[in-house]
Design a protein around this motif. Sequence first.
Motif, PDB file in Angstrom:
ATOM      1  N   ASN A 169       0.814  -1.218   0.000  1.00  0.00           N
ATOM      2  CA  ASN A 169       0.000   0.000   0.000  1.00  0.00           C
ATOM      3  C   ASN A 169       0.841   1.259   0.000  1.00  0.00           C
ATOM      4  OD1 ASN A 169      -2.795  -0.730  -0.177  1.00  0.00           O
ATOM      5  ND2 ASN A 169      -2.430  -1.877   1.721  1.00  0.00           N
ATOM      6  N   SER A 170       2.166   1.103  -0.096  1.00  0.00           N
ATOM      7  CA  SER A 170       3.048   2.251  -0.283  1.00  0.00           C
ATOM      8  C   SER A 170       4.328   1.714  -0.910  1.00  0.00           C
ATOM      9  CB  SER A 170       3.331   2.941   1.055  1.00  0.00           C
ATOM     10  OG  SER A 170       3.784   4.253   0.820  1.00  0.00           O
ATOM     11  N   PRO A 171       4.801   2.340  -1.997  1.00  0.00           N
ATOM     12  CA  PRO A 171       5.841   1.736  -2.836  1.00  0.00           C
ATOM     13  C   PRO A 171       7.127   1.327  -2.114  1.00  0.00           C
ATOM     14  CG  PRO A 171       4.869   3.604  -3.948  1.00  0.00           C
ATOM     15  CD  PRO A 171       4.288   3.586  -2.577  1.00  0.00           C
ATOM     16  N   GLY A 217       0.320  13.259   5.908  1.00  0.00           N
ATOM     17  CA  GLY A 217       1.234  14.357   5.609  1.00  0.00           C
ATOM     18  C   GLY A 217       0.949  14.947   4.233  1.00  0.00           C
ATOM     19  N   THR A 218       0.642  14.050   3.281  1.00  0.00           N
ATOM     20  CA  THR A 218       0.327  14.510   1.918  1.00  0.00           C
ATOM     21  C   THR A 218      -0.829  15.503   1.929  1.00  0.00           C
ATOM     22  OG1 THR A 218       1.109  12.489   0.846  1.00  0.00           O
ATOM     23  CG2 THR A 218      -0.599  13.741  -0.315  1.00  0.00           C
ATOM     24  N   GLU A 219      -1.889  15.128   2.660  1.00  0.00           N
ATOM     25  CA  GLU A 219      -3.079  15.984   2.699  1.00  0.00           C
ATOM     26  C   GLU A 219      -2.765  17.314   3.389  1.00  0.00           C
ATOM     27  OE1 GLU A 219      -6.349  14.007   4.654  1.00  0.00           O
ATOM     28  OE2 GLU A 219      -7.715  15.646   4.199  1.00  0.00           O
ATOM     29  N   ALA A 243      15.115  14.550   5.026  1.00  0.00           N
ATOM     30  CA  ALA A 243      15.237  13.155   5.495  1.00  0.00           C
ATOM     31  C   ALA A 243      14.638  12.180   4.495  1.00  0.00           C
ATOM     32  CB  ALA A 243      14.567  13.022   6.861  1.00  0.00           C
ATOM     33  N   ASN A 244      14.522  12.613   3.253  1.00  0.00           N
ATOM     34  CA  ASN A 244      14.025  11.729   2.190  1.00  0.00           C
ATOM     35  C   ASN A 244      15.053  11.566   1.090  1.00  0.00           C
ATOM     36  OD1 ASN A 244      11.072  10.830   2.613  1.00  0.00           O
ATOM     37  ND2 ASN A 244      11.119  12.945   3.304  1.00  0.00           N
ATOM     38  N   MET A 245      16.278  11.987   1.386  1.00  0.00           N
ATOM     39  CA  MET A 245      17.406  11.679   0.487  1.00  0.00           C
ATOM     40  C   MET A 245      18.531  11.164   1.384  1.00  0.00           C
ATOM     41  SD  MET A 245      18.773  15.419  -0.762  1.00  0.00           S
ATOM     42  CE  MET A 245      18.132  16.943  -0.116  1.00  0.00           C
ATOM     43  N   PHE A 249       7.480  25.029   6.504  1.00  0.00           N
ATOM     44  CA  PHE A 249       8.339  23.932   6.974  1.00  0.00           C
ATOM     45  C   PHE A 249       7.538  22.638   6.916  1.00  0.00           C
ATOM     46  CE2 PHE A 249      11.844  26.323   7.668  1.00  0.00           C
ATOM     47  CZ  PHE A 249      12.427  26.408   8.914  1.00  0.00           C
ATOM     48  N   ASP A 250       8.033  21.687   6.138  1.00  0.00           N
ATOM     49  CA  ASP A 250       7.416  20.359   6.148  1.00  0.00           C
ATOM     50  C   ASP A 250       8.059  19.582   7.297  1.00  0.00           C
ATOM     51  OD1 ASP A 250       6.880  17.673   3.735  1.00  0.00           O
ATOM     52  OD2 ASP A 250       6.772  17.735   5.931  1.00  0.00           O
ATOM     53  N   GLU A 251       7.371  19.551   8.420  1.00  0.00           N
ATOM     54  CA  GLU A 251       7.903  18.903   9.627  1.00  0.00           C
ATOM     55  C   GLU A 251       7.245  17.542   9.865  1.00  0.00           C
ATOM     56  OE1 GLU A 251       9.820  20.478  12.690  1.00  0.00           O
ATOM     57  OE2 GLU A 251       9.231  22.571  12.537  1.00  0.00           O
ATOM     58  N   PHE A 269      18.025   6.087   0.540  1.00  0.00           N
ATOM     59  CA  PHE A 269      17.591   7.489   0.655  1.00  0.00           C
ATOM     60  C   PHE A 269      16.489   7.680   1.695  1.00  0.00           C
ATOM     61  CE2 PHE A 269      20.556   8.328  -2.436  1.00  0.00           C
ATOM     62  CZ  PHE A 269      20.401   7.495  -3.537  1.00  0.00           C
ATOM     63  N   GLU A 270      16.655   7.039   2.828  1.00  0.00           N
ATOM     64  CA  GLU A 270      15.731   7.215   3.950  1.00  0.00           C
ATOM     65  C   GLU A 270      16.556   7.397   5.209  1.00  0.00           C
ATOM     66  OE1 GLU A 270      12.056   6.552   1.707  1.00  0.00           O
ATOM     67  OE2 GLU A 270      12.544   7.510   3.614  1.00  0.00           O
ATOM     68  N   ALA A 271      15.879   7.628   6.334  1.00  0.00           N
ATOM     69  CA  ALA A 271      16.583   7.818   7.610  1.00  0.00           C
ATOM     70  C   ALA A 271      16.472   6.560   8.466  1.00  0.00           C
ATOM     71  CB  ALA A 271      15.954   8.990   8.356  1.00  0.00           C
TER      72      ALA A 271
HETATM   73  P1  KE4 Z   1       2.253  10.797   4.263  1.00  0.00           P
HETATM   74  O1  KE4 Z   1       1.269  11.258   3.224  1.00  0.00           O
HETATM   75  O2  KE4 Z   1       3.033   9.560   3.815  1.00  0.00           O
HETATM   76  O3  KE4 Z   1       1.662  10.665   5.643  1.00  0.00           O
HETATM   77  O4  KE4 Z   1       3.350  11.969   4.422  1.00  0.00           O
HETATM   78  C1  KE4 Z   1       4.060  12.382   3.283  1.00  0.00           C
HETATM   79  C2  KE4 Z   1       5.354  13.020   3.713  1.00  0.00           C
HETATM   80  C3  KE4 Z   1       5.431  14.406   3.761  1.00  0.00           C
HETATM   81  N1  KE4 Z   1       6.559  15.028   4.142  1.00  0.00           N
HETATM   82  C4  KE4 Z   1       7.657  14.327   4.516  1.00  0.00           C
HETATM   83  C5  KE4 Z   1       8.884  15.072   4.936  1.00  0.00           C
HETATM   84  C6  KE4 Z   1       7.639  12.904   4.506  1.00  0.00           C
HETATM   85  O5  KE4 Z   1       8.750  12.227   4.870  1.00  0.00           O
HETATM   86  C7  KE4 Z   1       6.472  12.236   4.107  1.00  0.00           C
HETATM   87  C8  KE4 Z   1       6.385  10.717   4.055  1.00  0.00           C
HETATM   88  N2  KE4 Z   1       7.609  10.017   4.348  1.00  0.00           N
HETATM   89  C9  KE4 Z   1       7.724   8.730   3.690  1.00  0.00           C
HETATM   90  C10 KE4 Z   1       9.128   8.137   3.860  1.00  0.00           C
HETATM   91  N3  KE4 Z   1      10.141   8.982   4.287  1.00  0.00           N
HETATM   92  C11 KE4 Z   1       6.709   7.779   4.215  1.00  0.00           C
HETATM   93  C12 KE4 Z   1       6.909   6.348   3.806  1.00  0.00           C
HETATM   94  C13 KE4 Z   1       6.069   5.969   2.623  1.00  0.00           C
HETATM   95  O6  KE4 Z   1       5.935   6.777   1.675  1.00  0.00           O
HETATM   96  O7  KE4 Z   1       5.555   4.839   2.657  1.00  0.00           O
END
Ligand code: KE4
Length: 422
Positions: free
Chosen positions: A21-23, A116-118, A207-209, A235-237, A396-398
């Motif tokens: 459900n997530s790549p 987080g996306t939303e 934290a995604n690279m 800030f994307d926290e 490319f993850e933490a």
């Molecule tokens: P979600 O939509 O996955 O809840 O959040 C997206 C998002 C937004 N901003 C940052 C800085 C993020 O790191 C993320 C999601 N992180 C990834 C991996 N680092 C989640 C794992 C996945 O995609 O399955």
Amino acid sequence: MTNISKALFERAINVMPGGVNSPVRAFKAVGGNPLFIDRADGSKIYDVDGNEYIDYVCSWGPMILGHNNAAVREAVAKASQKGMSFGAPTEAEVRLAEKIVSFVPGIEMVRMVNSGTEAVMSALRLARACTGRRKVVKFEGCYHGHADAMLVKAGSGALTLGEPDSPGVPESAAGETLVAAYNDLDGVEALLKKNDVACVIVEPVAANMGVVLPRDGFLSGLKELCAACGALLVFDEVITGFRLGKGGAQEYYGVAADLAVYGKIIGGGMPVGAYGGRREIMELVAPSGPVYQAGTLSGNPVAMAAGLAQLEALENRDVYNHIDKMGERLALGLSGIAQRSGLKAGVNRVGSLVCLFFGIESADDYKSVKKADTERYARYFHGMMDKGVYLAPSQFEAMFVSAAHTESDIDATLDKAERTLR
Ligand code: KE4
């Protein structure tokens, strides 16, 4: 040795794209079949075949207290006995919103969403509405979820508009997104001079690279550049929020963003995202203002109870002292092992976020990170998994350290890393 994971994966790929459900979960970047997880407790995670692993994914950040935390579990059990969801206001969402406001200086108001996306998608719409401008700036290598405007890669020329980074993202969505290089203030200044920009969105720690830290002055420089041209600083926290401390990166680096985006930790493992900022901006959001955003399960009372229990546990500074100390122990240990192994490798760390890079010694922007040896990382990943350590299935993850990770967990991890790298 049973192989229930493999049998489950064979079923999964029949009914879900890539069987997940997530790549990132599909192990594509490291090869092999993903582990199916049965349960987790503290710093450990157990697959369906009964194998135990020390866990450094921690659900990609949310499990900062460790898995199966009693306070969070009991809060969820208690809340769910009163009903799962009402689609109406509840005390729980007020208490979590008040808690977030009390933790983060500069946040006067928040809106809860479900990921987080939303939260990013909503914050971008709000920034565009607030400024009356269309363009947004993001950074190469930073990930902000999968909203169209954020699935954009740098255009051909350094200062051109972004190009879609996925099929299905129309030019019209990508074309309003400009892409700059992380830690390159001059590049941002040039973009802001040439374009009317609504906001600059940045991971205050990328934290995604892998983990890439902001250079001294980068974040404060962004703040000044945005203020000078009337763009909002976002800030994307989603990762750093409530992890670098109660106030997240804004407190840790002493830079106040105009809007901040949260996820992960604030849900305690349940699906929660949020965006927040000054009252004058947030009051533009419906129904107090005209900027529309809504959600059936936003503020879900069971999810709020989980987030609240987690944040209440984070009131205690000892949690941060512990995860930072364990993060430091892990990073120093990995650095030493990498040096002794004679491998070209480097470690970046901030707080409890750690990354061991292969093939490069240091990394402070996307260009340097791209030179990492992902092939060698894949071998390291499997070597560690075979020895009972569960790492992110991608270079490319933490690595995420939780309050449940003990010195002996860290030392066992280092011993296994030494044997794997040898
Ligand atoms: P979600 O939509 O996955 O809840 O959040 C997206 C998002 C937004 N901003 C940052 C800085 C993020 O790191 C993320 C999601 N992180 C990834 C991996 N680092 C989640 C794992 C996945 O995609 O399955």
